[in-house]
Design a protein around this motif. Structure first.
Motif, PDB file in Angstrom:
ATOM      1  N   ARG A 184      12.796  -3.523  -0.837  1.00 26.68           N
ATOM      2  CA  ARG A 184      12.371  -3.967   0.497  1.00 26.68           C
ATOM      3  C   ARG A 184      11.148  -4.884   0.403  1.00 26.68           C
ATOM      4  NH1 ARG A 184       9.923  -0.214   5.282  1.00 26.68           N
ATOM      5  NH2 ARG A 184       9.924  -1.782   6.907  1.00 26.68           N
ATOM      6  N   LEU A 185      10.181  -4.493  -0.435  1.00 29.68           N
ATOM      7  CA  LEU A 185       8.993  -5.322  -0.617  1.00 29.68           C
ATOM      8  C   LEU A 185       9.371  -6.687  -1.189  1.00 29.68           C
ATOM      9  CD1 LEU A 185       5.960  -5.853  -0.684  1.00 29.68           C
ATOM     10  CD2 LEU A 185       5.832  -4.545  -2.825  1.00 29.68           C
ATOM     11  N   LEU A 228      11.899   5.108  -4.615  1.00 29.57           N
ATOM     12  CA  LEU A 228      10.983   4.079  -5.115  1.00 29.57           C
ATOM     13  C   LEU A 228      11.712   2.757  -5.291  1.00 29.57           C
ATOM     14  CD1 LEU A 228       8.005   3.762  -6.296  1.00 29.57           C
ATOM     15  CD2 LEU A 228       9.101   3.977  -8.531  1.00 29.57           C
ATOM     16  N   GLN A 229      12.916   2.806  -5.825  1.00 28.67           N
ATOM     17  CA  GLN A 229      13.701   1.584  -6.016  1.00 28.67           C
ATOM     18  C   GLN A 229      13.986   0.910  -4.674  1.00 28.67           C
ATOM     19  OE1 GLN A 229      17.274   1.850  -8.457  1.00 28.67           O
ATOM     20  NE2 GLN A 229      18.262   0.263  -7.235  1.00 28.67           N
ATOM     21  N   MET A 230      14.372   1.687  -3.663  1.00 33.39           N
ATOM     22  CA  MET A 230      14.686   1.099  -2.354  1.00 33.39           C
ATOM     23  C   MET A 230      13.464   0.443  -1.732  1.00 33.39           C
ATOM     24  SD  MET A 230      17.492   3.597  -0.515  1.00 33.39           S
ATOM     25  CE  MET A 230      16.207   4.411   0.352  1.00 33.39           C
ATOM     26  N   ARG A 276       0.827  -1.207   0.000  1.00 34.14           N
ATOM     27  CA  ARG A 276       0.000   0.000   0.000  1.00 34.14           C
ATOM     28  C   ARG A 276       0.863   1.261   0.000  1.00 34.14           C
ATOM     29  NH1 ARG A 276      -4.673  -1.780   4.305  1.00 34.14           N
ATOM     30  NH2 ARG A 276      -6.307  -2.206   2.765  1.00 34.14           N
ATOM     31  N   ALA A 277       1.929   1.249   0.809  1.00 34.36           N
ATOM     32  CA  ALA A 277       2.816   2.413   0.868  1.00 34.36           C
ATOM     33  C   ALA A 277       3.495   2.637  -0.476  1.00 34.36           C
ATOM     34  CB  ALA A 277       3.853   2.220   1.974  1.00 34.36           C
ATOM     35  N   LEU A 278       3.933   1.545  -1.108  1.00 31.02           N
ATOM     36  CA  LEU A 278       4.586   1.660  -2.414  1.00 31.02           C
ATOM     37  C   LEU A 278       3.590   2.126  -3.474  1.00 31.02           C
ATOM     38  CD1 LEU A 278       7.209   1.301  -3.952  1.00 31.02           C
ATOM     39  CD2 LEU A 278       6.649  -1.107  -4.257  1.00 31.02           C
ATOM     40  N   VAL A 326      12.986   0.189 -13.339  1.00 29.10           N
ATOM     41  CA  VAL A 326      13.279   1.416 -12.581  1.00 29.10           C
ATOM     42  C   VAL A 326      14.789   1.658 -12.564  1.00 29.10           C
ATOM     43  CG1 VAL A 326      13.214   2.480 -10.293  1.00 29.10           C
ATOM     44  CG2 VAL A 326      11.171   1.360 -11.195  1.00 29.10           C
ATOM     45  N   GLN A 327      15.567   0.602 -12.344  1.00 26.48           N
ATOM     46  CA  GLN A 327      17.029   0.741 -12.371  1.00 26.48           C
ATOM     47  C   GLN A 327      17.501   1.237 -13.739  1.00 26.48           C
ATOM     48  OE1 GLN A 327      17.828  -3.325 -11.290  1.00 26.48           O
ATOM     49  NE2 GLN A 327      18.219  -2.814  -9.136  1.00 26.48           N
TER      50      GLN A 327
END
Length: 199
Positions: free
Chosen positions: A135-136, A129-131, A47-49, A108-109
């Protein structure tokens, strides 16, 4: 008292492995013994992403308005329609979501490397966003491992992504990547919440 301390030190030196149990490797989250707790954590991260992706896509539209649909052939297709959510099964959803998010991470990278000067102003947001995506993916991997689910190995024949032909091509690619990631995450939240009720 000194003799007791010496005795304890001698015992610990005989069995050093029992003195301190190793924890998880640095940087990796600890897996919960309850998969529902782990899934709740993954839903929150997703949800956060999703909110981050929506905000970044809005910033991109403000800076570079671009009407119409944008797509890249290398992006994954949306996993499933909303009408098919009721038939979801845990192994298929988790492995497909992981594969799709790995693809978006790769894009994204790539965008950060070849997006050019046009997208440089969005670099801090793309980096964040990548980090969060990484994590997800780590949490998904932990859940898949804890449930002992079969994992689909990455395709070794994925061709490298070609740089955009122009600055505008980079902007269009950014619209396609963020738009596709937004749809995938929106689907993922719905699917994961349904799976939560089945665990």
């Amino acid at each position: 008292m000194n003799s007791v301390c010496c005795l304890v030190l001698v015992m610990l030196s005989l069995k050093p492995d029992e003195a301190a149990a190793p924890g998880p490797p640095p940087g990796l989250p600890r897996a919960s013994s309850d998969p529902r707790v782990e899934l709740d954590s993954i839903v929150l991260l997703t949800r956060a992403l999703l909110a981050d992706t929506r905000q970044l896509a809005s910033q991109l539209r403000d800076k570079f308005p671009a009407d119409g649909d944008h797509n890249l052939d290398s992006l994954p297709t949306l996993a499933m329609s909303a009408g098919a959510l009721g038939a979801l099964q845990v192994p298929g959803v988790l492995s497909r979501l992981r594969a799709d998010l790995l693809s978006y991470l790769r894009h994204v990278q790539w965008l950060r490397r070849v997006g050019g000067t046009s997208l440089r102003s969005l670099e801090p947001e793309l980096g964040a966003l990548q980090m969060r995506l990484e994590r997800l993916l780590r949490r998904l991997q932990l859940l898949i491992s804890s449930l002992a689910l079969a994992q689909v190995p990455p395709d070794p024949l994925v061709p490298p992504l070609a740089p955009p032909a122009s600055a505008w091509g980079g902007v269009r690619a950014a619209h396609a990547i963020l738009g596709g990631l937004h749809l995938t995450l929106d689907w993922a939240v719905r699917g994961l919440l349904l799976l939560r009720m089945r665990l």
